[in-house]
Design an enzyme around this catalytic site. Structure first.
Site, PDB file in Angstrom:
ATOM      1  N   ASN A 155     -14.400  -3.945  -3.104  1.00 49.79           N
ATOM      2  CA  ASN A 155     -15.101  -4.487  -1.933  1.00 49.79           C
ATOM      3  C   ASN A 155     -16.176  -3.567  -1.375  1.00 49.79           C
ATOM      4  O   ASN A 155     -17.210  -4.009  -0.896  1.00 49.79           O
ATOM      5  CB  ASN A 155     -14.102  -4.853  -0.831  1.00 49.79           C
ATOM      6  CG  ASN A 155     -13.266  -3.673  -0.377  1.00 49.79           C
ATOM      7  OD1 ASN A 155     -12.923  -2.785  -1.158  1.00 49.79           O
ATOM      8  ND2 ASN A 155     -12.934  -3.652   0.897  1.00 49.79           N
ATOM      9  N   GLU A 254      -3.955   3.590   0.563  1.00 52.83           N
ATOM     10  CA  GLU A 254      -4.547   2.768   1.624  1.00 52.83           C
ATOM     11  C   GLU A 254      -4.544   1.348   1.088  1.00 52.83           C
ATOM     12  O   GLU A 254      -5.314   0.997   0.195  1.00 52.83           O
ATOM     13  CB  GLU A 254      -5.953   3.260   1.949  1.00 52.83           C
ATOM     14  CG  GLU A 254      -6.479   2.745   3.289  1.00 52.83           C
ATOM     15  CD  GLU A 254      -7.184   1.402   3.153  1.00 52.83           C
ATOM     16  OE1 GLU A 254      -6.518   0.378   3.420  1.00 52.83           O
ATOM     17  OE2 GLU A 254      -8.357   1.382   2.788  1.00 52.83           O
ATOM     18  N   CYS A 288     -10.536  -4.261   4.242  1.00 54.46           N
ATOM     19  CA  CYS A 288      -9.112  -4.142   4.593  1.00 54.46           C
ATOM     20  C   CYS A 288      -8.898  -4.124   6.100  1.00 54.46           C
ATOM     21  O   CYS A 288      -7.813  -4.448   6.584  1.00 54.46           O
ATOM     22  CB  CYS A 288      -8.526  -2.882   3.967  1.00 54.46           C
ATOM     23  SG  CYS A 288      -9.417  -1.368   4.405  1.00 54.46           S
ATOM     24  N   GLU A 466      -6.272   9.998   5.608  1.00 56.37           N
ATOM     25  CA  GLU A 466      -7.466  10.726   5.185  1.00 56.37           C
ATOM     26  C   GLU A 466      -8.481  10.669   6.319  1.00 56.37           C
ATOM     27  O   GLU A 466      -8.360   9.880   7.249  1.00 56.37           O
ATOM     28  CB  GLU A 466      -8.024  10.140   3.885  1.00 56.37           C
ATOM     29  CG  GLU A 466      -7.054  10.288   2.702  1.00 56.37           C
ATOM     30  CD  GLU A 466      -7.627   9.834   1.367  1.00 56.37           C
ATOM     31  OE1 GLU A 466      -8.780  10.209   1.067  1.00 56.37           O
ATOM     32  OE2 GLU A 466      -6.927   9.124   0.624  1.00 56.37           O
TER      33      GLU A 466
END
Length: 484
Positions: A155, A254, A288, A466
């Site tokens: 994405n 993630e 996301c 992160e």
């Protein structure tokens, strides 16, 4: 004409460009037009092993390079990305189907920022020192982990690859990157850029193209890869975690999100509509962090749905080079999104707008993976469409009466990545943000990113953080030294 801009991508291993050892290739087509964009190496375990071997060969040299020199080299990478901004934005737009204006405004500038930010971060990094009552002192040493495997999604290809590569290299690690097979173009371009920077040893950065089950799994399982950073779906992330933990690698996952946008009736109405619109449909809803569950207090619910629908109807859909709203990343993904809209109707939902493939697009875009931005009402907050990650331009809207009801609805999903709260009551903003189970909450804004803050999710949205010092900690091993 279809083939005129076709490119042959290559793996980049130890500074050498080449195809896969098997000699197999796969096609990469533009999702908006179906035009052939590139032929891509279909790499397997042996290609990954060669890349890891190349990284291992130079890991000591790179780790021992003074951090300021590494930082200067990363700044050169940033400068070269910036110099190719228009070219890279066009490549990203064609590969992903996203609007060209978005790639120019967000994706490529963010890649530049990632390299510059972590070049600065490694220069200004500080570690802890503590004093004990008997005069002893403890201090912390940070050292590179070694070889990192970086697996990135389709994405935000260069945006998220650079988010991982920059801190990994800044901290003195070598990298083997496996970009998504759906969008490999800008990973190849980044390899070209890093290859052109004098001073970065060949083998510090490697790219292996291919499919997750063939190349990605081999990378995660390789015993000399000591850390994995993976961004992608929760189902795949669970497999990555299981394999990585067999050899106790450092791990950052993630994963998916089904994020709530919570709108209270005391919000700044126009700001909230604009924010909810961006959160639902940015990048065709393929982020996301997108707010695909819109919870609106009943006092403004009808007005809000009408205002949101009016904004959606203003969007122009078509050629990503000229339109506000592009295509989805692939036809297979478009079909998945479409299936969820059909499911929503079966579940009793009402399609306020969108819900279908756009009609009347001119060739070649009439064959593209387009889907109209879609607003659905009338569903339970526990329905499948309101709780499963669709990852497309589909938002479900649900009324609520009380703050407690909104928080419960926000928390009912298995995910916990992000969310936003819209209210003029600052105390309520703090309170609701604290009660929603997620890694990130924005109050009266959305996707307002500061690269210094922790980024990551809870529950099925992943493990690890992160960003800023959190990236420096993840991409290094900490050792305590006590001196008496």
């Amino acid at each position: 004409e279809e083939e005129k801009e076709e490119k042959q991508l290559l793996n980049y291993v130890g500074g050498v460009w080449g195809g896969s050892e098997s000699g197999e290739w796969f096609e990469n087509r533009e999702p908006a037009s179906c035009r052939l964009l590139a032929n891509v190496p279909r790499s397997t375990e042996s290609d990954v092993a060669a890349a890891v071997k190349a990284a291992m060969a130079v890991k000591k040299e790179w780790a021992e390079m003074p951090f300021d020199k590494r930082a200067r080299l990363l700044e050169q990478v940033a400068d070269k990305i910036e110099a190719r901004l228009d070219e890279l934005a066009s490549l990203e737009s064609r590969d992903v189907g996203k609007p060209l204006w978005l790639a120019k405004a967000v994706d490529i500038p963010r890649a530049v920022s990632n390299f510059r930010f972590f070049a600065g971060a490694i220069r200004h990094d500080e570690t802890q020192c503590t004093h004990m009552p008997d005069g002893s002192i403890n201090y912390t040493q940070r050292s590179p982990v070694g070889v990192f495997g970086l697996i990135t999604p389709w994405n935000l290809p260069l945006y998220l690859l650079s988010w991982k590569v920059a801190p990994a290299l800044a901290c003195g690690n070598c990298v083997v990157a496996k970009p998504s097979e759906v969008t490999p173009m800008t990973a190849h371009a980044l390899a070209e850029i890093i290859d052109s920077v004098d001073g970065i040893p060949k083998g510090v950065f490697n790219v292996v193209h291919g499919f997750g089950a063939e190349a990605g799994q081999a990378l995660v399982a390789h015993p000399d890869v000591r850390g994995i950073s993976f961004t992608g779906g929760t189902v795949t992330g669970r497999k990555v975690g299981a394999i990585a933990m067999q050899s106790f690698k450092k791990l950052s996952l993630e994963l998916g999100g089904k994020n709530a946008t919570v709108v209270f009736d005391d919000c700044d109405f126009d700001d909230a509509v604009n924010g909810a619109f961006r959160a639902a449909f940015a990048n065709q809803g393929q982020i996301c962090l997108c707010g695909s569950r819109l919870l609106v207090q009943r006092g403004v619910y009808d007005k809000f749905v009408a205002a949101l629908a009016a904004k959606v109807k203003e969007l122009t859909i078509g050629d990503p080079a000229t339109s506000k709203f592009g295509s989805l990343s692939s036809h297979a993904h478009r079909d998945k999104v479409e299936s969820y809209v059909k499911l929503a109707v079966e579940e009793g939902g009402t399609i306020v707008c969108g819900g279908k493939r756009p009609a009347g697009l001119s060739p070649p875009f009439d064959e593209g993976a387009f889907f109209e931005p879609t607003i659905i009402t009338g569903l339970s907050t526990t329905s499948r469409c309101a709780t499963e990650e669709i990852f497309g331009p589909v938002v479900t809207v649900h009324p609520f009466d009380t703050e407690q009801e909104a928080v419960e609805a926000a928390n009912v999903v298995q995910y916990g990545l992000a969310g936003s709260v819209w209210t003029s009551d600052l105390k309520r903003g703090h309170r609701v943000a604290g009660n929603i189970h997620s890694g990130m909450i924005w109050v009266n804004c959305w996707l307002h990113r500061d690269l210094r803050v922790p980024f990551g999710g809870v529950k099925a949205s992943g493990i690890g953080r992160e960003g800023g010092v959190h990236s420096l900690e993840f991409y290094t091993e900490s050792k305590n030294v006590c001196i008496k």
